[in-house]
Design a protein around this motif. Structure first.
Motif: not given
Lengths: 506, 831
Positions: B288-291, B325, B375, B378-382
């Motif tokens: 379950l990614p991107r929590l 979720v 946000d 607005q970028q994918e957080y690594i």
């Protein structure tokens, strides 16, 4: 659980002019037809009646062209010297023209020989026009006088000697037979009423006046002279409204578009500018090969005719509606709209149970690969030929994203000859673009670091690297030159602001 | 100096809810978590806070369901007590006083009457060594019990509560610390110790971080620093133990947890991905990614339906069996530092500050709840350590809250600074901010200050940004020139500089007609209408640190603080220094609703507060040592309703409240005595019907009902809380047959007392009576309840009356009487 945020593609401001309604309108002309005249084309006048022939005054001749012919329909050649200002009467039957030899000639459009010759001026007559009652002719001359002539009797009615320099432009009112305006090299515009023996209004243009134009309502007057185009409100006693300085050489000719919404001005600086008459901003611009002396606009803006100093007459015809449609029709080879909306407009009935489906996020291919952390593949996708050439900002955005993720090095490494050559090719094309340089310069350094061991092994890569080196050397040269210029400009700017403000002690 | 006896500095909300593992109730409807000094009970479906279990006086360090009664929960705290709660109704049942700070708490259904607690090895608090001790619960029925009877089980355990767990059937307890795993078997009274090498060949770290025991099988799962999970088996032999390794996480595993049936193993770490491994088929795993942020704790409901993960950004996520979720409970996110200033959103009156990386959080001060995250980046957080991310460094609202300006920056070691200025327009329809303009690279260097023009009436707003590149720029909303498809956007209107000095702060006057920008020692005053430099003010030595225009009647003053401990006030009409005083002001801010200014002065390691009017020489209020360290962020938040305080020293709190962040990122505020009393009075919560989910709508409706009831009650009598219960007592008396009642003389004194209005301790009285009501309803656990309520009643009454024993006896009598006949009770309940 948040969804994957796609790579942000930077939107760069479009370089060049913006596409507006005006641009589309004024670009919708065919390639110009060019006709060589014998000398500089000094005047173009459209016949007010259909089929809207136009008279072109050039050197010692006046040619009349039909709307679509490239050969003159008619020529008037009986001038002893340079002819000036061939103009049609409002019924399109008569044409009047001045001449360097001070004689004003009146022609029947169908005839060849002058019907009348008006003699009285002592110098070249540069301005001729018919009054609105069609029975009189206005002339203006280099002998500082303007005169009214009666056509039937061929006699001089009045002479005004108020200007103190050459009269080079004049216009009669279309609504009142007695009013006319002249502009002179003495910088003034004068409004005359034939019923009184002197001018009723004088306006100072500030420059030798070259051209005049009355709005259809005749409340506003436009004058051109020097680099300025000025608009005057006649109803407020000649109050200046606007002064436009958009040309960098003398403005020679003025013209109003058919609906009165746009004003065109032609200048010796080889440009024709189109103004919006509500805010007097330039909305379009035409370039020509030589200095423009005369400009004509056919009714309904069907064609733009421009005469230049080198004797070239340039005619642009408006594209017909079929032609414009044809071009847009070619692009339309996509599935019909109804394919996409199929089933989407279904309205659920009362007892229907609605099963909601999660909205599927559409991701670009490189985003899908970035989502799976396939960095090399994502870069490959972004370097595909179409993207690379047509949308370099996507490629740059992906490189930037990889750099942000700290995985650019991994993505760049491990490429074969073809892949590396492709990458270098892209860099050569876009490295010096100021929009992309901040991203691409570190990437290039990284590539050179990674592949420095393989230099000299592949001729293809070596050629690309050589190109890259040349490009950089050239760019460095440019930068140096620019800095030098900047230094010079700074020095000059400092010299001009002579009273230096003392700096505070820091 | 002004007296400030009745104004206190208090903590206000924003405590950590991810500090310890959350607990899901047996029916998975409620979620308990330790939050500061209280235990919060949330509804797992609606995310609303149902109760605050208040009572501990220090940090709560563990929450646990009572293994013998699933409606009760234990909590332990650093104040040395373990408390037993009825969490559905929010009632404290029992307090066990241990006397040492407790670091975590364990219990097993197979060890009745024993709690396992982690305490320090030595009796002094500073000790770094911890031991696991078994605490034998005393059998006494009293509400407050001394529990000194404990025996050490394991020495040298980790203070991390995730590193200790009970094994299958409570047979053993496993504890991990450092590189050692220790398993203690209760039957054999013997412990086995297994060690790992510090580093293996690949340089991975083998340190244990967490463990979990399989509920049905002899298997222990341990998480490690290097991201590995080891499954230990056969550990009841010293030498023949085995382990297998699972590896997916790339950095430390912070939590592992078996599901109650033991079919799955859950693990989580900094990647913020919840991984579900199949037990015995470890190659199969679900993700379950991107929590949102690193997982710190995982909890599973007793039926295995719901999972709950706690995240490092102060968030609890409720997950329905690893696919969806279903609820997110978000507290105030506290990062390393607040780069943006504290701000108040003019629309929602929410506190706005840095939240999750790349986000701004809107935090409601009244409800102690995060409203939403905006946000910005607005970028994918690594989720990777050591990666330079974009950070929101500046933000500003315009007066009406229509525009929000944000600056984000990212600085890499060798490359140039990346800056983005973003302007957000408030969208009425979506009720949030929508990106309008992005300016990439608005300045060449860091932006030092940014502010909006304050004019409330004018149509155009202006933003001024000052940067280290020596320029300040004015940005204005421009209509799109010709194209109709674009709306208005922001563009640069003016670029200004002053002798190539670096602008440090900027400030608009209240009416927007003046702009003050400080360039090191010089304050320049500009006219934004014509961009003329009107005047310069300077008070050397020392660069200007803060600038503030006076408000309302003091709008002719401009205040500035310098780095050389000077607070200056200039009169703008005469352009001269009005007054100056020597104090080391670390923060100066003005109240937007009054002419008051607040100055935080750091002095000898702590901070003093002065509230003053620029026109008056005497401070309105001063408070010495409000906290230790420097205060650099503070804000005046407007109150929802004005306070009617007439005292001079607390008048400045009437219209707005002052919040500030301490060095340790605690959100504090000032509270007056009157307000405190009011809060206490209203802290009596609604008793919520179990059958109805606690939605905001329900709360609203419930309040409405309560008000109606209140009105009815008012018509009876002025006192609202006494009478309904009093009337019940009367009913009881009247409906019970006379022959089973004790004699009238016996009852009379009791009855009269019930009608008395106690002045000194009305609050506690109410509480005790309320509980009496509760205990009437529940007959099963009567003994215990009775003890607790009576105990409290006793303490309440002990001060005023000298005969508590008599009261107690009387009450018992009454209860005995009640048990004889239940028919009247049922009718009572119906009414």
């Amino acid at each position: 659980m948040a969804s994957f945020k796609p790579t942000k593609i930077q939107v760069y401001p479009k370089l060049g002019e913006k596409v507006t309604q005006d641009t589309l309108y004024w670009k919708n002309y065919k390639a110009p037809v060019q006709i060589k005249e014998f000398g500089a084309v000094t005047n173009i006048d459209f016949s007010p009646v259909a089929p809207h022939n136009y008279a072109v005054t050039a050197f010692t001749r006046i040619h009349i062209y039909g709307p679509f012919s490239q050969e003159p329909v008619k020529s008037f050649t009986r001038f002893k010297d340079t002819a000036y200002c061939g103009r049609f009467r409002s019924d399109g039957q008569l044409l009047v023209a001045g001449c360097e030899d001070s004689v004003v000639r009146l022609f029947d459009v169908s005839g060849k020989v002058a019907l009348r010759m008006f003699k009285g001026h002592t110098k070249a007559v540069r301005v001729t026009d018919f009054t609105s009652d069609r029975y009189h002719i206005l002339t203006g001359s280099d002998d500082y006088t303007c005169r009214l002539w009666d056509i039937p009797n061929s006699t001089e009615l009045t002479s005004y000697q108020e200007h103190t320099d050459y009269i080079r432009c004049g216009i009669t009112s279309k609504l009142n037979r007695d009013l006319f305006i002249t502009g002179s090299y003495d910088h003034t515009l004068k409004l005359f009423d034939a019923r009184v023996n002197k001018s009723v209004m004088t306006m100072d243009h500030g420059q030798p006046v070259e051209s005049l134009l009355l709005y259809p309502s005749e409340g506003l007057l436009v004058s051109a002279g020097g680099r300025y185009v000025k608009v005057w409100d006649l109803l407020k006693g000649g109050q200046p409204l606007v002064s436009l300085k958009n040309h960098h050489k003398t403005v020679t000719c003025l013209c109003l578009s058919s609906n009165g919404q746009r004003l065109l001005s032609a200048s010796l600086d080889r440009h024709v500018k189109v103004y919006n008459t509500t805010n007097y901003k330039v909305v379009h611009n035409f370039d020509y090969a030589a200095s423009i002396l005369s400009l004509g606009l056919a009714p309904d803006d069907e064609s733009i005719v421009v005469g230049m100093t080198n004797g070239i007459l340039s005619i642009k015809h408006r594209k017909s509606s079929e032609e414009t449609k044809e071009i847009s029709g070619q692009q339309k080879r996509r599935p019909a709209y109804r394919v996409f909306v199929k089933g989407k407009n279904y309205v659920p009935k009362q007892d229907d149970y609605l099963v909601s489906k999660p909205v599927k996020q559409h991701l670009a291919k490189y985003d899908k690969q970035l989502k799976r952390f396939n960095v090399s593949k994502a870069l490959d996708t972004a370097l595909e030929t179409w993207t690379r050439f047509r949308k370099p900002e996507i490629t740059v955005a992906v490189i930037k994203e990889l750099d942000r993720r700290g995985t650019l090095k991994n993505a760049l490494a491990g490429r074969d000859e073809r892949g590396l050559s492709q990458l270098l090719n892209f860099l050569v094309g876009n490295l010096v673009d100021p929009r992309f340089a901040p991203v691409l310069v570190p990437a290039t350094e990284m590539i050179l670091d990674i592949y420095q061991s393989v230099i000299g092994q592949s001729p293809v890569v070596d050629v690309q690297l050589q190109r890259l080196q040349d490009l950089l050397e050239r760019e460095i040269g440019y930068q140096q030159d620019l800095l030098e210029v900047l230094g010079m400009l700074d020095t000059m700017a400092k010299m001009n602001t002579s009273p230096l403000t003392p700096h505070p002690p820091t | 100096m002004v007296e400030h006896g009745d104004i206190r500095v208090v903590h206000r909300g924003g405590s950590k809810i991810n500090f310890r593992e959350p607990v899901l109730s047996h029916d998975s409807r409620l979620l308990l978590c330790a939050s500061g000094e209280c235990v919060k009970v949330f509804s797992s479906s609606t995310e609303e806070c149902v109760h605050d279990l208040q009572g501990h006086t220090d940090l709560v360090t563990g929450v646990l369901l009572n293994p013998s009664n699933h409606l009760q929960a234990y909590s332990c705290s650093a104040d040395g007590t373990v408390r037993l709660w009825d969490f559905t109704d929010g009632i404290l049942i029992k307090t066990l006083v241990v006397g040492f700070p407790i670091y975590s708490l364990y219990a097993s259904a197979h060890h009745n009457g024993v709690l396992f607690i982690v305490i320090s090895m030595a009796s002094d608090k500073r000790s770094e060594l911890f031991q696991l001790a078994a605490l034998h619960l005393p059998q006494s029925g009293d509400q407050l019990v001394e529990a000194r009877e404990f025996s050490s089980v394991l020495g040298d355990v980790s203070s991390n509560p995730a590193a200790i767990a009970f094994g299958q059937g409570g047979e053993y307890i496993a504890s991990a610390k450092g590189l050692h795993l220790e398993v203690y078997f209760f039957k054999k009274q013997k412990s086995y110790r297994f060690s790992l090498k510090e580093d293996n060949k690949k340089g991975a770290k083998n340190t244990f971080t967490c463990l979990s025991c399989h509920p049905k099988d002899d298997c222990i799962a341990t998480g490690h620093e290097d991201g590995k999970i080891r499954l230990w088996r056969n550990f009841n032999h010293k030498r023949e133990y085995t382990y297998s390794t699972l590896h997916w996480h790339h950095s430390a595993v912070s939590s592992v947890r078996f599901t109650p049936e033991g079919t799955n193993l859950l693990s989580g770490g900094v990647e913020s991905v919840l991984v579900q491994w199949r037990y015995n088929q470890e190659t199969q795993k679900d993700f379950l990614p991107r929590l949102g942020a690193a997982i710190t704790h995982i909890a599973v409901s007793p039926d295995g339906e719901l999972f709950c993960t706690a995240h490092s950004d102060n968030k609890l996520t409720v997950i329905q069996s690893c696919v969806k979720v279903s609820a997110v409970i978000q507290g105030l996110v506290k990062g390393e530092s607040v780069r943006t200033d504290l701000m108040v959103d003019p629309r929602s009156k929410a506190l706005v500050l840095n939240g999750k990386p790349g986000h701004l959080q809107f935090y409601s001060l009244q409800r102690d709840k995060q409203l939403y995250n905006l946000d910005i980046v607005q970028q994918e957080y690594i989720h990777e350590s050591g990666l330079q991310q974009f950070e929101v460094v500046k933000a500003a609202f315009d007066t009406r809250g229509n525009w929000l300006a944000t600056v984000e920056e990212r600085k890499q070691k060798d490359s140039t600074l990346e800056l983005n200025l973003k302007l957000w327009a408030y969208d009425e329809q979506t009720q949030s901010f929508v990106l309008n303009t992005t300016v990439s690279g608005p300045h060449e260097a860091r932006i030092t200050a940014m502010c909006f023009c304050h004019t409330a009436d004018s149509q155009t707003t202006m933003l001024v940004s000052a940067s280290q590149d020596g320029h300040f720029k004015a940005w204005q909303l421009a209509e799109a020139a010709q194209t109709e498809d674009e709306g208005p956007f922001w563009s640069c209107d003016f670029v200004g500089a002053y002798h190539s000095l670096v602008p440090e702060c900027c400030c608009f006057s209240a009416d927007g007609s003046l702009l003050a920008i400080s360039f090191q020692e010089v304050v320049t005053v500009w006219s934004p209408a014509s961009w003329e430099l009107l005047t310069t003010l300077s008070q050397p030595p020392g660069a200007i640190r803060d600038l503030c225009f006076g408000r309302q009647s003091c709008s002719k003053y401009l205040l500035g603080t310098t780095a050389k401990n000077l607070l200056c006030c200039w009169n703008l009409l005469t352009c001269t220094l009005e007054w100056s005083t020597s104090m080391d002001v670390s923060l100066l801010l003005s109240d937007p609703l009054s002419e008051n200014m607040a100055a935080f002065c750091s002095h000898a390691g702590c901070t003093d507060l002065f509230v003053f009017k620029p026109s008056e020489p005497r401070p309105l209020f001063s408070h010495k040592a409000i906290c230790s360290g420097k205060v650099t962020r503070a804000v005046f938040a407007p109150r929802e309703e004005m306070l009617e305080s007439c005292e001079e020293s607390s008048q400045w709190l009437n219209r707005s409240q002052l919040y500030f962040l301490t060095q340790y990122m605690d959100l504090m505020t000032f509270i007056t005595k009157a307000e405190e009393d009011r809060l206490m009075a209203s802290s009596k919560r609604l008793v919520i019907d179990d059958s109805v989910a606690v939605t905001p709508f329900y709360l609203l409706l419930g309040k409405h009902r309560q008000q109606q009831q209140e009105k009815q009650d008012r018509s009876f009598s002025a006192e609202r809380n006494q009478l309904p219960q009093g009337s019940v007592a009367i009913k009881e008396l009247l409906h019970t047959p006379a022959h089973v009642l004790p004699s009238a003389s016996f009852l009379c004194s009791m009855f009269v007392r019930s009608l008395l209005i106690s002045v000194t301790d009305s609050r506690e009285e109410k509480k005790s009576e309320e509980e009496e009501m509760e205990s009437d309803k529940e007959e099963e656990s009567e003994c215990e309840m009775e003890a607790s309520t009576m105990g409290q009643g006793q303490t309440a009454e002990a001060q005023e009356t000298a005969a508590p024993a008599l009261t107690k006896a009387q009450a018992r009598e009454l209860r005995r009487v009640k048990k004889l006949d239940h028919s009247w009770l049922s009718s009572l309940l119906d009414s």
